[in-house]
Design a protein around this motif. Structure first.
Motif, PDB file in Angstrom:
ATOM      1  N   PRO A 158       0.583  -0.795   0.006  1.00 49.39           N
ATOM      2  CA  PRO A 158      -0.286  -0.080  -0.678  1.00 49.39           C
ATOM      3  C   PRO A 158       1.226   1.037  -0.405  1.00 49.39           C
ATOM      4  O   PRO A 158       0.308   2.626  -0.652  1.00 49.39           O
ATOM      5  N   THR A 159       2.320   1.553   0.349  1.00 46.05           N
ATOM      6  CA  THR A 159       2.867   2.092   0.795  1.00 46.05           C
ATOM      7  C   THR A 159       3.083   2.756  -0.980  1.00 46.05           C
ATOM      8  O   THR A 159       3.606   4.097  -1.422  1.00 46.05           O
ATOM      9  N   VAL A 160       3.352   1.602  -1.434  1.00 49.78           N
ATOM     10  CA  VAL A 160       3.779   1.903  -2.649  1.00 49.78           C
ATOM     11  C   VAL A 160       3.289   2.349  -3.793  1.00 49.78           C
ATOM     12  O   VAL A 160       2.901   3.397  -4.691  1.00 49.78           O
ATOM     13  N   LEU A 161       1.613   1.354  -3.594  1.00 52.74           N
ATOM     14  CA  LEU A 161       0.842   2.389  -4.678  1.00 52.74           C
ATOM     15  C   LEU A 161      -0.108   4.086  -4.226  1.00 52.74           C
ATOM     16  O   LEU A 161       0.317   4.317  -5.177  1.00 52.74           O
ATOM     17  N   ALA A 162      -0.325   4.214  -2.562  1.00 49.44           N
ATOM     18  CA  ALA A 162      -0.229   4.954  -2.198  1.00 49.44           C
ATOM     19  C   ALA A 162       1.268   6.538  -2.907  1.00 49.44           C
ATOM     20  O   ALA A 162       0.152   7.629  -3.812  1.00 49.44           O
ATOM     21  N   ILE A 181      11.657   2.915  -8.860  1.00 49.65           N
ATOM     22  CA  ILE A 181      11.478   2.033  -7.792  1.00 49.65           C
ATOM     23  C   ILE A 181      10.569   1.197  -7.116  1.00 49.65           C
ATOM     24  O   ILE A 181      10.262   0.526  -6.891  1.00 49.65           O
ATOM     25  N   PRO A 182       8.991   1.732  -7.108  1.00 51.15           N
ATOM     26  CA  PRO A 182       7.791   1.730  -6.928  1.00 51.15           C
ATOM     27  C   PRO A 182       6.919   0.756  -8.128  1.00 51.15           C
ATOM     28  O   PRO A 182       6.811  -0.322  -8.075  1.00 51.15           O
ATOM     29  N   VAL A 187       6.127  -5.213  -9.413  1.00 48.20           N
ATOM     30  CA  VAL A 187       6.525  -6.906 -10.821  1.00 48.20           C
ATOM     31  C   VAL A 187       7.004  -7.344  -9.450  1.00 48.20           C
ATOM     32  O   VAL A 187       6.813  -8.655  -9.936  1.00 48.20           O
ATOM     33  N   LEU A 188       7.951  -7.626  -8.921  1.00 54.15           N
ATOM     34  CA  LEU A 188       7.926  -9.062  -8.068  1.00 54.15           C
ATOM     35  C   LEU A 188       7.681  -8.428  -6.653  1.00 54.15           C
ATOM     36  O   LEU A 188       7.412 -10.287  -7.180  1.00 54.15           O
ATOM     37  N   MET A 204      -1.233  -5.671  -7.735  1.00 51.15           N
ATOM     38  CA  MET A 204       0.243  -4.412  -7.915  1.00 51.15           C
ATOM     39  C   MET A 204       0.510  -4.931  -9.667  1.00 51.15           C
ATOM     40  O   MET A 204       1.738  -3.934 -10.278  1.00 51.15           O
ATOM     41  N   PRO A 205       0.666  -6.066 -10.360  1.00 57.40           N
ATOM     42  CA  PRO A 205       1.140  -5.626 -11.764  1.00 57.40           C
ATOM     43  C   PRO A 205       0.359  -5.036 -12.706  1.00 57.40           C
ATOM     44  O   PRO A 205       0.956  -3.596 -13.682  1.00 57.40           O
TER      45      PRO A 205
END
Length: 234
Positions: A158-162, A181-182, A187-188, A204-205
């Protein structure tokens, strides 16, 4: 060669799905009530995106960088590293992203946001809302315990998506350096969840692909408008 072909992707995973999600439960218990503070800070991001002002970029970047640093130290190194040796390298990436946010948004104050300027920016605002409000319930909706919820600011996804959502609302051109990086993490994370057979592995992808597409569209539109203005001036 035949032996290698007999392996499934899950055979290379260092942990089971049960161990992975159990880790979130233990982590949430260990850091409680930090989740509440993190969600409140997420609401501050929404407020600053909506309100604007001279310190808008500074406040948003500071909160996001704090979430990336916390996640790197407390989750990736403090917990995930116990089941996955690669977590320490993921943590380095999270620290780098935090430093980039601090340098761009806090030190240089080069970030400003217009979340309602166009449909791309509004989509970014919607992604921030998704990360704060919807994603914590994704796990329980697909059958996991609510104590294993992933919360903005203290867990990676959620930190990455925000963060991607915020980047889509940036005024003018997309901040490509802050998005690399996000996007890699999406992908990872998706690959890890897919290998474990998680039904939400696509989230996520798909978000990464959508965010990348929207950023490219924003850039091409800006270049097109700049070209039109240049032709009119000449």
């Amino acid at each position: 060669m035949g032996d290698w072909l007999s392996y499934a992707p899950s055979d290379f995973l260092l942990f089971s799905a049960r161990t992975y999600y159990r880790l979130f439960e233990l982590y949430n218990r260990a850091i409680w009530p930090a989740q509440i503070l993190a969600l409140l800070l997420g609401l501050v991001i929404l407020w600053r995106l909506h309100r604007g002002g001279a310190r808008q970029g500074l406040v948003v970047a500071a909160i996001l960088s704090g979430g990336w640093l916390w996640t790197a130290w407390c989750y990736l190194l403090g917990h995930y590293d116990t089941i996955n040796w690669a977590a320490r390298y993921f943590a380095i990436g999270f620290v780098i992203e935090a430093l980039l946010l601090i340098w761009t948004g806090v030190v240089r104050n080069r970030l400003s946001f217009q979340p309602y300027r166009d449909w791309t920016s509004r989509t970014g605002m919607g992604l921030v809302l998704f990360a704060l409000v919807v994603q914590p319930f994704t796990g329980p909706l697909v059958g996991r315990d609510w104590r294993q919820a992933e919360i903005f600011g203290v867990t990676p996804d959620p930190t990455v998506l925000a963060t991607l959502g915020v980047h889509l609302t940036v005024d003018k051109r997309p901040p490509w350096g802050l998005m690399i990086i996000p996007l890699i993490w999406c992908v990872l994370s998706g690959a890890t969840l897919w290998t474990m057979g998680s039904p939400d592995a696509w989230v996520m992808p798909v978000v990464a692909l959508g965010a990348l597409g929207l950023a490219v569209y924003r850039l091409s539109s800006a270049r097109g408008q700049s070209g039109i203005r240049h032709s009119e001036d000449s």
